[in-house]
Design a protein around this motif. Structure first.
Motif, PDB file in Angstrom:
ATOM      1  N   ILE A  43     -29.536  40.456  39.512  1.00 61.10           N
ATOM      2  CA  ILE A  43     -28.548  40.744  38.610  1.00 61.10           C
ATOM      3  C   ILE A  43     -27.587  39.744  38.346  1.00 61.10           C
ATOM      4  O   ILE A  43     -27.027  39.523  37.180  1.00 61.10           O
ATOM      5  N   SER A  44     -27.003  38.859  39.365  1.00 59.30           N
ATOM      6  CA  SER A  44     -26.007  37.863  39.209  1.00 59.30           C
ATOM      7  C   SER A  44     -26.690  36.659  38.377  1.00 59.30           C
ATOM      8  O   SER A  44     -25.781  36.174  37.643  1.00 59.30           O
ATOM      9  N   LEU A  45     -27.883  36.461  38.765  1.00 56.48           N
ATOM     10  CA  LEU A  45     -28.450  35.270  38.047  1.00 56.48           C
ATOM     11  C   LEU A  45     -28.695  35.841  36.551  1.00 56.48           C
ATOM     12  O   LEU A  45     -28.691  34.827  35.790  1.00 56.48           O
ATOM     13  N   THR A 261     -18.949  40.486  42.386  1.00 60.64           N
ATOM     14  CA  THR A 261     -18.959  41.984  42.786  1.00 60.64           C
ATOM     15  C   THR A 261     -20.745  42.112  42.974  1.00 60.64           C
ATOM     16  O   THR A 261     -21.136  43.138  43.763  1.00 60.64           O
ATOM     17  N   SER A 262     -21.637  41.743  42.046  1.00 62.83           N
ATOM     18  CA  SER A 262     -23.096  42.012  42.028  1.00 62.83           C
ATOM     19  C   SER A 262     -23.487  41.497  43.477  1.00 62.83           C
ATOM     20  O   SER A 262     -24.485  42.196  44.038  1.00 62.83           O
ATOM     21  N   ARG A 263     -23.040  40.357  43.780  1.00 64.11           N
ATOM     22  CA  ARG A 263     -23.475  39.801  45.183  1.00 64.11           C
ATOM     23  C   ARG A 263     -23.115  40.726  46.457  1.00 64.11           C
ATOM     24  O   ARG A 263     -23.831  40.903  47.209  1.00 64.11           O
ATOM     25  N   VAL A 264     -22.065  41.359  46.304  1.00 63.91           N
ATOM     26  CA  VAL A 264     -21.387  42.097  47.234  1.00 63.91           C
ATOM     27  C   VAL A 264     -22.196  43.639  47.345  1.00 63.91           C
ATOM     28  O   VAL A 264     -22.623  43.915  48.356  1.00 63.91           O
ATOM     29  N   LEU A 265     -22.474  44.158  46.139  1.00 68.90           N
ATOM     30  CA  LEU A 265     -22.691  45.549  46.271  1.00 68.90           C
ATOM     31  C   LEU A 265     -24.385  45.381  46.318  1.00 68.90           C
ATOM     32  O   LEU A 265     -24.907  46.323  46.805  1.00 68.90           O
ATOM     33  N   ILE A 266     -25.008  44.391  45.738  1.00 68.99           N
ATOM     34  CA  ILE A 266     -26.566  44.323  45.619  1.00 68.99           C
ATOM     35  C   ILE A 266     -27.196  43.475  46.907  1.00 68.99           C
ATOM     36  O   ILE A 266     -28.208  43.886  47.280  1.00 68.99           O
TER      37      ILE A 266
END
Length: 270
Positions: A43-45, A261-266
């Motif tokens: 997602i982050s990528l 955020t995407s790294r923390v949540l996913i």
């Protein structure tokens, strides 16, 4: 291959990225580069890839120019990705001899290859949309805190910019030397690696001589124009931040927050 190297070139334009203050541009592109290393899931990528594509669209630089800039690095990208395939841990999907391919290895290869491509594109956007003069002034302005340590910030910025701008000049010089050698019957393209390496020697010697001559001529030209470094110099164009620069900063901050955020949540994939 040499014609495909566009690092250090500037392409005039009137896009939003061209008009953005050079200082802000450097800071924002550095933030985007840092964000790419923070990406640890798909997602982050994907967010980083979309942001980079939007950057290219905003710059109005032709896609063919971007691909031409990536072409010389294609071997490095593929080679790096292949190496990462065999460095993953976990259950092997396929194995031959001492090499094994794992799901983690495939993820590493995908992430590393994509990261390199995105980093190169972002770096190209800086030189493609910023004039050498603006780039020198921006680097000098950003390095001003180093003056506390009595560093010659202006000279450092000037050296960095001149080195960057010499890349296309040296490429053009190599092409002329190669054409001259071929006209004299030199074979530069056939044979094995050792033979090709030996064929480079007749190119390197005149290239070094030409480079030193150009550097000497540049130094003489700067002295003839009474260049004495930053002492007492004024700027023809004074840099000012505009509302569009602050809006660009806000957009990049939101983008960076989305990556975090995407790294923390996913979580992490690699």
């Amino acid at each position: 291959m040499l014609n495909d190297i566009t690092i250090g070139q500037y392409f005039p334009g009137k896009s939003l990225l061209h008009k953005t203050d050079a200082r802000m541009k450097i800071v924002l592109l550095l933030i985007m580069m840092i964000s790419i290393f923070i990406c640890k899931n798909y997602i982050s990528l994907a967010i980083a890839a979309v942001a980079t594509i939007m950057l290219v669209v905003i710059s109005r630089i032709k896609l063919s120019v971007i691909l031409k800039g990536l072409k010389p690095l294609l071997f490095i990208i593929v080679f790096t990705a292949l190496l990462n395939i065999f460095y993953g841990t976990g259950e092997p999907i396929a194995q031959f001899w001492i090499f094994k391919i794992t799901e983690r290895g495939l993820n590493n290869a995908l992430f590393m290859g994509t990261r390199i491509i995105l980093l190169v594109i972002i770096g190209l956007m800086l030189t493609y949309t910023t004039t050498p003069t603006a780039l020198t002034d921006a680097i000098e302005s950003l390095l001003k805190p180093l003056k506390v340590f009595k560093a010659d910030v202006h000279s450092l910025a000037m050296v960095m910019t001149i080195a960057l701008r010499f890349i296309p000049i040296l490429i053009e010089e190599v092409q002329k030397i190669m054409a001259a050698q071929k006209s004299r019957g030199a074979d530069l393209e056939s044979g094995g690696i050792i033979k090709r390496a030996r064929a480079i020697v007749p190119i390197l010697i005149p290239l070094f001589v030409s480079s030193f001559r150009r550097a000497d001529e540049l130094a003489d030209a700067m002295e003839c124009r009474c260049y004495r470094g930053s002492e007492g110099r004024t700027k023809m164009k004074v840099m000012h931040l505009h509302p569009r620069d602050y809006l660009s900063l806000l957009a990049v901050v939101i983008y960076f927050a989305g990556i975090i955020t995407s790294r923390v949540l996913i979580g992490n994939v690699i």
